[in-house]
Write an enzyme that holds these catalytic residues in place. Structure first.
Site, PDB file in Angstrom:
ATOM      1  N   SER A 181       0.795  -1.221   0.000  1.00 24.71           N
ATOM      2  CA  SER A 181       0.000   0.000   0.000  1.00 24.71           C
ATOM      3  C   SER A 181       0.829   1.274   0.000  1.00 24.71           C
ATOM      4  CB  SER A 181      -0.926   0.007   1.208  1.00 24.71           C
ATOM      5  OG  SER A 181      -0.170   0.068   2.394  1.00 24.71           O
ATOM      6  N   HIS A 209      -6.058  -4.038  -1.432  1.00 24.62           N
ATOM      7  CA  HIS A 209      -5.857  -2.925  -2.377  1.00 24.62           C
ATOM      8  C   HIS A 209      -5.968  -3.403  -3.820  1.00 24.62           C
ATOM      9  CE1 HIS A 209      -4.930   0.479   0.230  1.00 24.62           C
ATOM     10  NE2 HIS A 209      -4.232  -0.346   0.992  1.00 24.62           N
ATOM     11  N   LYS A 240     -12.725  -0.794   1.120  1.00 27.74           N
ATOM     12  CA  LYS A 240     -11.956   0.011   0.154  1.00 27.74           C
ATOM     13  C   LYS A 240     -12.770   0.130  -1.137  1.00 27.74           C
ATOM     14  CE  LYS A 240      -7.488  -0.374   2.361  1.00 27.74           C
ATOM     15  NZ  LYS A 240      -7.030  -1.505   3.199  1.00 27.74           N
TER      16      LYS A 240
HETATM   17  C1  LIG Z   1      -6.875  -1.922   4.590  1.00 30.37           C
HETATM   18  C2  LIG Z   1      -6.216  -3.233   4.741  1.00 30.37           C
HETATM   19  C3  LIG Z   1      -6.629  -4.142   5.717  1.00 30.37           C
HETATM   20  C4  LIG Z   1      -7.669  -3.798   6.740  1.00 30.37           C
HETATM   21  O1  LIG Z   1      -8.934  -3.831   6.194  1.00 30.37           O
HETATM   22  P1  LIG Z   1     -10.176  -3.428   7.124  1.00 30.37           P
HETATM   23  O2  LIG Z   1     -11.324  -4.149   6.508  1.00 30.37           O
HETATM   24  O3  LIG Z   1     -10.295  -1.954   7.067  1.00 30.37           O
HETATM   25  O4  LIG Z   1      -9.868  -3.932   8.494  1.00 30.37           O
HETATM   26  C5  LIG Z   1      -6.024  -5.375   5.756  1.00 30.37           C
HETATM   27  N1  LIG Z   1      -5.044  -5.716   4.884  1.00 30.37           N
HETATM   28  C6  LIG Z   1      -4.610  -4.846   3.940  1.00 30.37           C
HETATM   29  C7  LIG Z   1      -3.525  -5.266   3.009  1.00 30.37           C
HETATM   30  C8  LIG Z   1      -5.178  -3.585   3.859  1.00 30.37           C
HETATM   31  O5  LIG Z   1      -4.720  -2.732   2.936  1.00 30.37           O
END
Ligand SMILES: *Cc1c(COP(=O)(O)O)cnc(C)c1O
Length: 399
Positions: A181, A209, A240
C-alpha cells in the site's frame, strides 16, 4: 511518582516532539472525489475509493432497503442467531467473484487476518511473510504458534531460503499482500506460486488494495498474474473499493472456510456485520463485477496523473496501480513532503505525506490515490497544486 495518565502524557509528548502526531481532519461531507473538511472544500486524493462507489446511489438505496428489511443490527454473533440469509448470499458471491469454493465474512479484514493464521497453523507448521505485509497480517501471524519466517519485500531469493529453512514443517503457508500500500507495487505472484509448488507450501494473498479493480473483472491480483487457480487463500476488505463501508473476508477451499467458522476467534466472538452493510456490499460487488468502464476510467486517470507528474519533474515510484508514491528522498524529504501536503490542502487538494516509521527513513513520500470518480480536471488541479506548492516551498527554503 508519575500517575498513569502523566506517563501517557509523556509518551504523547514524545510522539509530538518527533513530529509523528497524526491529526485527523474532520470531514463534513460524504466520502468522494470532492469533499468538505472543517477547513473547507477539497479535492480528495487519499481515499481507498478506487471505483468511486463509496457514495453510489444504488448502494445507498440497497443499504436503506436492507435496514427496512433486516433491521439495524444482528445483536448476535454469527453462530448463535446472527446469520441472516444475506450474509450467506454475500459470502457465496464473494467466493464466486474471486474464484474460490466459499468465503467467510468478518467485521473487518483486520479481523480476517487476525483469525486466519491462528486457526490454520500450529507449532508444527510454518508461516513465511513478506516484510512489508499489512499490520493485520503481522498481528495475525503473532497470534499463531507457527514457526515464523520473513523475507525482504518481494525478494524471491530470500523467500526460497525461508522455504528451505521451513522444510520439515507439517504445513507451510506463504502470506503476501497482493499490492503493497505504500508503493503501489504488486507482489510477484507467479514466482511465489512457482516456489510454493517447488517446496510444498500453500499461498495466501491479502487483496485489500486490489479486489474490485485489479485483474480481469477486478477479481484481484491472482487473476491479473494468471495464477487464479494456484493461489489457495485470499483475504480482502469491503472497506476500500467495494463500497468503502466495513467488513472483511477470507475466501478459499471449503475446509478452510469451515474450520474458520468453527475456530476463528474474531468470527466467533464479535458481532455479525450489520445487515444494511451486507446489502450494500452485495450491490457494490455486482457494480464492481460489471464495472469494466470504471476500471478503464481508473486506469486512464492513473496514467494521466503519472504522465503529468513525471512531465513536471516529480520523482514517482514506477508502476500502474492507482496508488502513486511521489517521492521526496533524503534527509530533508520528510519535512518537505509534509510542508507540501499541508500547503496543497490550503489550495484545496487533500493528499497525505508519509515518513519514517511508516516508510523507511530517507524515503518520505506523498501517497496519491486515484479514483474512477476523479475527472481529468480534478487530476489536472491536483498536479497544478503539486507544482505550485513545491515551487513555493522550495523558493522559501532556499532563501
Ligand atoms: C486496509 C487493509 C486491511 C484492513 O482492512 P479493514 O477491513 O479496514 O480492516 C487489511 N489488509 C490490507 C492489506 C489492507 O490494505
Amino acid at each position: 511518582m508519575m500517575t498513569f495518565t502523566d506517563q501517557l502524557a509523556t509518551e504523547l509528548a514524545d510522539i509530538e516532539s518527533a513530529g509523528l502526531t497524526k491529526r485527523e481532519r474532520l470531514l463534513t461531507s460524504a466520502q468522494g472525489p470532492h469533499i468538505t473538511t472543517s477547513q473547507g472544500p477539497a479535492l480528495n486524493f487519499c481515499a481507498n475509493n478506487y471505483l468511486g462507489l463509496a457514495n453510489h446511489p444504488e448502494i445507498i438505496q440497497a443499504a436503506h432497503d436492507g435496514l427496512d428489511h433486516a433491521g439495524f443490527g444482528a445483536a448476535s454473533v454469527r453462530f448463535i442467531c446472527g446469520t441472516h440469509e444475506e450474509h450467506r448470499n454475500l459470502e457465496k458471491e464473494i467466493a464466486e467473484y474471486v474464484g474460490t469454493e466459499d468465503a467467510i465474512l468478518f467485521p473487518s479484514c483486520f479481523d480476517a487476518n487476525g483469525a486466519l493464521f491462528e486457526v490454520l497453523l500450529t507449532a508444527d507448521d510454518a508461516v513465511i511473510s513478506d516484510s512489508l505485509n499489512h499490520a493485520s497480517i503481522i498481528d495475525g501471524v503473532r497470534l499463531s504458534k507457527a514457526k515464523r519466517f520473513r523475507y525482504a519485500n518481494r525478494d524471491m531469493a530470500q523467500l526460497e531460503e525461508a522455504l528451505k529453512d521451513a522444510q520439515g514443517s507439517r504445513r507451510i503457508l506463504i502470506i503476501t499482500d497482493g499490492v503493497f500500500s505504500m508503493d503501489g507495487y504488486f507482489a510477484p505472484l507467479e514466482e511465489i506460486c512457482d516456489l510454493a509448488e517447488k517446496y510444498g507450501a500453500a499461498v495466501a494473498v491479502d487483496d485489500s488494495h486490489a479486489t474490485g479493480f485489479i485483474g480481469p473483472k477486478g477479481a484481484g491480483t491472482h487473476a491479473r498474474a494468471g495464477v487464479a487457480d494456484r493461489v489457495d487463500i485470499l483475504t480482502g476488505t469491503l472497506g476500500k473499493a467495494l463500497g468503502g463501508a466495513s467488513g472483511g473476508y477470507v475466501a478459499g477451499p471449503q475446509e478452510v472456510i469451515d474450520l474458520l467458522k468453527q475456530r476463528g476467534r474474531p468470527y466467533l466472538f464479535s458481532n455479525a456485520v450489520a445487515p444494511s452493510l451486507v446489502a450494500g456490499a452485495r450491490v457494490a460487488l455486482r457494480l464492481a463485477k460489471e464495472g469494466d468502464d470504471l476500471r478503464e476510467q481508473l486506469t486512464k486517470n492513473a496514467d494521466h496523473f503519472r504522465s503529468r507528474m513525471a512531465h513536471d519533474g516529480f520523482d514517482l515510484l514506477p508502476g500502474s496501480h492507482p496508488i502513486i508514491a511521489v517521492m521526496f528522498p533524503g534527509e530533508d524529504g520528510a519535512l518537505l513532503a509534509s510542508k507540501i501536503a499541508d500547503d496543497m490542502l490550503k489550495l484545496g487538494v487533500y493528499v497525505t505525506a508519509f515518513s519514517f516509521p511508516v516508510v523507511p527513513r530517507g524515503e518520505a513520500r506523498i501517497r496519491v490515490q486515484l479514483s474512477a470518480a476523479h475527472t481529468e480536471a480534478d487530476i489536472d488541479a491536483c498536479v497544478d497544486a503539486f507544482v505550485a506548492s513545491r515551487d513555493r516551498i522550495q523558493a522559501e527554503d532556499s532563501k
